[in-house]
Structures are given as structure tokens and as C-alpha cells.
Design a protein around this motif. Sequence first.
Motif, PDB file in Angstrom:
ATOM      1  N   GLN A 550      11.740   1.136 -13.010  1.00 15.65           N
ATOM      2  CA  GLN A 550      11.935  -0.173 -13.153  1.00 15.65           C
ATOM      3  C   GLN A 550      10.623  -0.829 -13.059  1.00 15.65           C
ATOM      4  O   GLN A 550      10.020  -1.837 -13.632  1.00 15.65           O
ATOM      5  N   PHE A 551       9.838  -0.508 -12.044  1.00 17.93           N
ATOM      6  CA  PHE A 551       8.257  -1.039 -11.959  1.00 17.93           C
ATOM      7  C   PHE A 551       7.358  -0.429 -12.633  1.00 17.93           C
ATOM      8  O   PHE A 551       6.196  -0.770 -12.823  1.00 17.93           O
ATOM      9  N   GLY A 552       7.814   0.750 -13.686  1.00 17.07           N
ATOM     10  CA  GLY A 552       6.782   1.337 -14.457  1.00 17.07           C
ATOM     11  C   GLY A 552       5.769   2.260 -13.829  1.00 17.07           C
ATOM     12  O   GLY A 552       4.625   2.412 -14.152  1.00 17.07           O
ATOM     13  N   LYS A 553       6.095   2.872 -12.562  1.00 17.24           N
ATOM     14  CA  LYS A 553       5.222   3.470 -11.825  1.00 17.24           C
ATOM     15  C   LYS A 553       5.905   4.944 -11.843  1.00 17.24           C
ATOM     16  O   LYS A 553       7.000   5.376 -12.137  1.00 17.24           O
ATOM     17  N   SER A 554       4.979   5.895 -11.553  1.00 16.85           N
ATOM     18  CA  SER A 554       5.165   7.312 -11.365  1.00 16.85           C
ATOM     19  C   SER A 554       5.575   7.757 -10.083  1.00 16.85           C
ATOM     20  O   SER A 554       5.611   6.790  -8.978  1.00 16.85           O
ATOM     21  N   ASP A 555       6.213   8.764  -9.874  1.00 23.10           N
ATOM     22  CA  ASP A 555       6.913   9.313  -8.575  1.00 23.10           C
ATOM     23  C   ASP A 555       5.848   9.388  -7.484  1.00 23.10           C
ATOM     24  O   ASP A 555       6.219   9.537  -6.304  1.00 23.10           O
ATOM     25  N   ASP A 556       4.658   9.555  -7.733  1.00 25.96           N
ATOM     26  CA  ASP A 556       3.487   9.604  -6.757  1.00 25.96           C
ATOM     27  C   ASP A 556       2.787   8.513  -6.324  1.00 25.96           C
ATOM     28  O   ASP A 556       1.899   8.431  -5.732  1.00 25.96           O
ATOM     29  N   THR A 557       3.488   7.101  -6.760  1.00 22.78           N
ATOM     30  CA  THR A 557       2.875   5.883  -6.594  1.00 22.78           C
ATOM     31  C   THR A 557       3.092   5.719  -4.963  1.00 22.78           C
ATOM     32  O   THR A 557       4.030   6.014  -4.495  1.00 22.78           O
ATOM     33  N   ARG A 558       1.830   5.044  -4.255  1.00 26.85           N
ATOM     34  CA  ARG A 558       1.930   4.903  -3.040  1.00 26.85           C
ATOM     35  C   ARG A 558       2.013   3.493  -2.654  1.00 26.85           C
ATOM     36  O   ARG A 558       2.364   3.194  -1.421  1.00 26.85           O
ATOM     37  N   GLU A 559       1.800   2.718  -3.673  1.00 18.00           N
ATOM     38  CA  GLU A 559       1.895   1.165  -3.491  1.00 18.00           C
ATOM     39  C   GLU A 559       2.509   0.431  -4.595  1.00 18.00           C
ATOM     40  O   GLU A 559       2.123   0.879  -5.738  1.00 18.00           O
ATOM     41  N   ILE A 560       3.329  -0.457  -4.515  1.00 16.87           N
ATOM     42  CA  ILE A 560       3.623  -1.244  -5.632  1.00 16.87           C
ATOM     43  C   ILE A 560       3.096  -2.801  -5.342  1.00 16.87           C
ATOM     44  O   ILE A 560       3.589  -3.299  -4.461  1.00 16.87           O
ATOM     45  N   VAL A 561       2.424  -3.307  -6.052  1.00 13.17           N
ATOM     46  CA  VAL A 561       1.859  -4.863  -6.260  1.00 13.17           C
ATOM     47  C   VAL A 561       2.388  -5.438  -7.450  1.00 13.17           C
ATOM     48  O   VAL A 561       1.948  -4.978  -8.360  1.00 13.17           O
ATOM     49  N   SER A 562       3.184  -6.562  -7.443  1.00 11.97           N
ATOM     50  CA  SER A 562       3.372  -7.517  -8.585  1.00 11.97           C
ATOM     51  C   SER A 562       3.091  -8.875  -8.185  1.00 11.97           C
ATOM     52  O   SER A 562       3.349  -9.485  -7.372  1.00 11.97           O
ATOM     53  N   THR A 563       2.134  -9.063  -9.114  1.00 10.80           N
ATOM     54  CA  THR A 563       1.422 -10.345  -8.948  1.00 10.80           C
ATOM     55  C   THR A 563       2.588 -11.600  -9.266  1.00 10.80           C
ATOM     56  O   THR A 563       2.538 -12.570  -8.647  1.00 10.80           O
ATOM     57  N   SER A 564       3.255 -11.311 -10.422  1.00 17.43           N
ATOM     58  CA  SER A 564       4.052 -12.228 -10.942  1.00 17.43           C
ATOM     59  C   SER A 564       5.313 -12.669 -10.075  1.00 17.43           C
ATOM     60  O   SER A 564       5.751 -13.528 -10.119  1.00 17.43           O
ATOM     61  N   GLY A 565       5.631 -11.419  -9.506  1.00 20.61           N
ATOM     62  CA  GLY A 565       6.845 -11.422  -8.773  1.00 20.61           C
ATOM     63  C   GLY A 565       6.530 -11.753  -7.460  1.00 20.61           C
ATOM     64  O   GLY A 565       7.502 -11.756  -6.262  1.00 20.61           O
ATOM     65  N   HIS A 566       5.279 -11.872  -6.664  1.00 21.28           N
ATOM     66  CA  HIS A 566       4.855 -12.231  -5.528  1.00 21.28           C
ATOM     67  C   HIS A 566       5.393 -10.913  -4.561  1.00 21.28           C
ATOM     68  O   HIS A 566       6.076 -11.364  -3.484  1.00 21.28           O
ATOM     69  N   PHE A 567       5.258  -9.727  -4.946  1.00 26.25           N
ATOM     70  CA  PHE A 567       5.832  -8.588  -4.259  1.00 26.25           C
ATOM     71  C   PHE A 567       4.734  -7.676  -3.826  1.00 26.25           C
ATOM     72  O   PHE A 567       3.918  -7.296  -4.728  1.00 26.25           O
ATOM     73  N   ASN A 568       4.531  -7.238  -2.602  1.00 30.34           N
ATOM     74  CA  ASN A 568       3.635  -6.203  -2.234  1.00 30.34           C
ATOM     75  C   ASN A 568       4.494  -5.002  -1.344  1.00 30.34           C
ATOM     76  O   ASN A 568       5.054  -5.496  -0.455  1.00 30.34           O
TER      77      ASN A 568
END
Length: 792
Positions: A550-568
Motif C-alpha cells: 500500500q505504500f508502494g514499497k518492495s519487500d526489502d524496504t528498510r524505511e518508510i517515509v511519507s511527507t504528506s502523511g507525516h509518517f516515518n
Amino acid sequence: MKSYFKFLGRHRLFTIINIVGLCLSMAFLLLLGDLIYRQTSVENYQTRGERIFALGNEEFTMSHFRVGQKLQDRFPEIEAWCSVSGYDASFDIRGMEAKTKILVVAPNFFEFFDYQLLTGDKHKVLEAPNQMVVSKKFAERYWPEGDAVGKEVVLGDKNDPDGHVTYTISGVMDDFDRSVIPSSHECVVNLESHKHFNYSAYTEEMTNAGSTVLFLMEKEGCDLRSKADAMREYMKTFFWLYRMEAVKKVVLTSLTNLYYDAKECSFQSGDLNHGNRDMAHLYVVIALLVLVFAIFNYVNLSVSLTTERSKEMATRRLLGLSRLQVFLKLIGESIFFTAIAFAVAYLVALALQDKAIEMAACQIDLLKDTGIVTIIGFVVMIALVGALAGFVPASILSGYQPIDIVRGTFRRRVRQRWSHVLMVIQAVFAIVMLTVTLLLSSNIREKMHQPLGYDYENILETWGLHNLSLTQRQTYRQKLLQMPEVDGVGYGYGTPLDFLENNTTQADDGTVVSMRYLMGDSCFFNILNLHPEKTYSDNGVGVNHQLLRQFGKSDDTREIVSTSGHFNMTISAVYPDIIYQTVMNEEMHPTPIMMLKTDEYVNDTTSFVQRMYGSPRMTIVKYHGDRERVEAKMKTLFQELTGHEASEVHSLSQKHQEWYEDYERFLSVLTVFTFVALLIAILGLMAMNSYFVGQRRREIAVRRVFGAEVSSITLHLLRTVFVQSLVAAIIAIPLAYWLAPTAGSISGLHVEMQFTPLVLSLIIVLVVNVLTAALQGWRAATENPINNIKNE
């Protein structure tokens, strides 16, 4: 009537078959009629119901109570607002524990709605935060000796000055009936009590966007729905749900339509009363079809026995009665017979009422809902059903001429073509009903036994542990682990079979992501057999594949940063996808889940989980062997440590079963209809075959005289049955394959078509049809031919 009673006495099978068919079909109609009446009349006693709307969106019909005042201040079309939330509660009443469900509402609740207040001033009963209104049932249960007003109930530990709240009863209301609010809610308090039950539902930040059902009252002469777009734009300025476009519409649902039209409308204490309009219509159509076939049976059996009363009717014509008089007499007999069947049906419906309530999960009260208008409706229905059932037999019998007696012949062949059609229709109906029922049953069972991605067998859970100290939790665990039956004890905040805490944010591409938090200690995750597929570090959070997608990331992603959602978020591990609540929900809305492990031995206020949600709320226990012994130990340990009665203990397998109760109920109702339809179809086939064989008795007798074998005569008679069954199968197969997915979609179930249920249905109906016809044919073939030839 004396001759009619003699006729019924001589033909007991005719009487029993028709009574059973009409009685069962009308009993179902009575129960369904009362069910539909109650559903369609929900909240119709609200004098301003057409001006009251529940505020929602395209996803759910819930909001935050603080939205109400903001909207009223902005839009002059809003006359008033009222919020309603529900919680499970446990009170202390004179040393007794009282568990019930409570409503937390705006102070104007009894002014806004027309719920009946038996004692108290509707303008003042909820004006203070510590006032409480209780239901009549609640008051009679705990104060049977007199008035409950002025009595006190305590929420929390009354020995802790800061840990309890004392409410004073300020009024008594009538129990909720024909309302969207379930009658299990027996107490009503001021909305200030949100602070004691769910603080996120009270905060000015409105973080809990689905904590209440918010009602808006439209001013007379205004059109509040025309302001929906303006409301949406205004709420973007202060309500995060619209600001981040987690939802995009404002939907106003009229109170009078809320029962059928609300989307995801619930309290924390459970769903509001709701129904499925399409399912109600489906039940009514099926019940009416069952009644129609019962009428067909009456017609067919009556026609098959016309020769038994032909002498009587011809004699009446000789004695001076006109054809119309004979016709009306026969119609009167049919109506009288229907009235007897209806009386029995009413008693049967009363006897089945409790079972019907259990199956439908809706209130039914035939006696309470039977009034003058209802009785008039019953009389009209009896007259109509009786007239329809008696029309064809009355037309045939009244047509006999007196000259027939002089000639000595009373046999009259009736055209059989329409009877063949009715037999095919009955067979088609039976095949379709059986196929749909078997298909739905197979699909539901398959989904119920589908792997969930975690363990739930032999696991017990109990809630109410958030007040235990760290030492008490350790003692509780250690003593349980001393039992040979206990394999593990874990603490957490809810399993995937519960309602998990959630957080809604936004990915950078604009996708709204509504995550669930699965939180617990390491033992909690081990008991559920939930382990990561990949582990990167001990710091951070675990996520499932759906969250990454749903965040559009691959399975080996180590960090999710969403500027619009103020989410880290730093990812420490990747877990497999699991089923949240039900397979059906997961198929429609896959759930992104964050896995948050807490340290079971430390009270860490810096921990995100403990800072946001406090101490663990529940425990799960893995066991083997004697469940009752483990359950009893869990309860006694809690009581020893706290001095309070423990919450109920449930098994996760039981909770898993409960999630499918709606589907089970739908299937149960459909199964009952199918059984009754099949029974009436069998009775109808018996009537038809008896009629056909009766018309061919002379032909059978002649064949016997010329040496025909019983087996060959029986097979000859069965040809018609095979042809009818073949025609019925050709019609029923496409009809069943069209209707099964439709019936499934009405119940929220995606039906996968299978070949076996259809074949099984065809075999069952064919066997019933052939056996019924073979029995009638064999009886006719073995009868002495002289009995049928000497009368010709």
C-alpha cells in the motif's frame, strides 16, 4: 359442513398433507412478516425522523462528537446535533457487579429523540456529567423493590478515590425497541464520560474519527443534503479525516433509513441494529413461493379427489341448488380449511418464535405486534388464500350435471397439461433451492477452515488486565505456567480476531493507508505462531507485505517515509500477510498490519505502545488437555490478585466461529426454507402422481388382464416422471448457477461455483420424484383389476 367433515375424515392423508403444507408455509410467512414489519418500522415513531440524519462518508457512518457543534455553528440549516457512542461497562451496585452496555450521549439525547422517558425531566436528566438514565429492565433487575431514581452506581474501584466514578440515577427510560440502538444498552450517561471509557473519543484533536454516531437535525423547510459538498470542504479545515482525503464524501443517512442504509455503523460495544434489504426481500420471495406451492398442493389433491365428491355435488344440483351456490359452498369450505390451517400456523409460529429470533438475530414478537389492523390483514389473507386454493376444485365439482346420476357415470377427466407444468415447476424450485443451499454451505465451510496465517486452536483469551501491575502480571504468568496443561502465557492488546487499534495515514502518491496495530510481548507472538520472514534489527517495527504494497514499497524496504502523511517508520522485520477477522473481509479489503513487540518485564513509558495504549489489556494462554481447569485457574488467579471478578474467558477458535455467525444464520434460514420447500414438493408430487394414477386405473387394469407384469406397468408410468425431471433439470441448472452468486452477494459472500452440489441436488430430486411415482404406480399395478373394470 357435515358432509365436508365426513370427507376430511375419510381422506385423512389429504387432510394431513394440506394442513402440513399450508401450516408450515403460513407459519414462515407470519414470522417473516413480523420480522419485516419490525425492520421497516425501526425508528418510525420518531416525530422528526425525516429531519434527522446520521453523518458519515463513503466508508462508514461514524464521526467525532466535536464535529457536531462545529457544523451547527457554520451551517444555519442545522437545528441541533446529538452524538451517540456505546461501550461495555461493569458497575458496582451495592457490592454486586453489574455488567451491561452503556450509551455515552450528548445531554440533549431525550430532547433530540423520542425515546420514552418513564421517570425524570428530559431537559435535565443528563445535564450533569455524573447523571445516569437506566432502562426499565435494568431498574427492575437491580431495584425490584422500588424506584431506582436517586440510587448510585460506581464505575471502577470504589476503594480508589481517583480510580472510580459515581453516577446518580436521574431517570428511567423504556427499553429500546424497534430502534437502531440494541436493547442490550441499558444505561445512558453524559458525553463527558468518554474520558472514562475512551479518551481518544473525547480529545479536541479528534484523533478517533469513528468514535461516535453523530446525528444532525435539519431545520424545517431546509435541505441539509444540498450542503454535503460545503460540509466536506469546511471539514477539511479542521478534521484530519477529510484534510488528508482519507474519505472524500459527506453522506447523510436519514434516521428512518439508517437500519438498512448505514455503512459500517457501530459502537465500541458492538454493531447498531442493522439489516439487509435485499436479504429480507429474498426471504419474503422464498416464503411466498413456498405458500404458492402449498396452494398448488391443495389444488392438486382436491382435483385428484373430485370423483370422491362428484355424486354429492350432482345430488345437490338435483335437489335444487344452482351451480353458483355449489361453487360458493365449496369456496367456503376451502376458506374454512385455510382458517384451521392458519390457526395451527399461528401456534406453530409462536412455538418457533424463539428459534427464529436466534437464527435471524432480530427481535420478533407476534403477540405484541398482533393488533386490530393485523387481525384484519389475517382475515383478508385467509379469505384470499382459501379462495385461490378452492377455485379450481370448486369450478370442476360445481360443473357436474344431475343427468350424470341418471346415467350412473361420474368420472370426468381433467386436462393434465397444467398439472405437468406444475410438477416441473416444483421440481425446478426444489433443485435450485438445494443447489444454492449446498453451494453456499460448501463455500462458507471452505472459508471458515481456510488458514489464517496464525494459530488460534487451543488458545484462551481474557481482557481487563490493564490495571495489573508489572509484579502482578509476572505472578499471574508464573502461576499459570505451573499448571501442566499450560504451554505459554502472553500479554497483548488484542489478537487479529479482535478489533485492533488503527492509524490512518497517507502515502506520498496520495494512497490512504489504514493500518492496524498488532501489539504484544514475545510470548504473545510465539503463542500465535507469528514469526517474521525477514529480520533486520531489534529496533523498529515489523510490517506485513500488504503494508509495504500500500505504500508502494518492495519487500526489502528498510524505511518508510511519507511527507504528506507525516509518517516515518524504520522496519525491523517483515511478516507474512495474515487474515484480519474474516476471510471475506480480507478478500475485499486486505489489511496492512504493523507488528509491535513490547518488553513483558519492563514498564517503559518511553515505549510507543505503553505511552499510547498503557499496560497490556489482555492475555492469551496456550493450553492442552482440560480447558475448564485452565479457565477456572485464570479466573481465580485474577480474583486473588485484584479482589475483583475476572472477565469472561473465551477461546480464539470460538471467536473465529463468531465472526461467521451472520453467514451461518443466513445459511440456517436458507436450509430451513429448502427443507420445507422440499417437503412440500414431495407432498405435491405425491398428489400429482396419485391423480395421474387415479386417471389411468382402468388402463392399468386392462393391461393386467392381458398379462402385463407389475414391473413393466410401473416403468411405463415412470416415463412421464423421467421426462418431467429432465425438463426440470434443463431449466434448473442455468437458474441455479445464476441465483447462487446473487444470493451469496446479498449475504456478502463471493460464491465459487462447484459441480458436486448441482449433481447432488439433481440426484436427490430425481430419487424423490421417482420413488414417489413408483410407489403410487406399484400400488395401482398390484390392485385387483376387477375393482376398476366392474365399475365401467
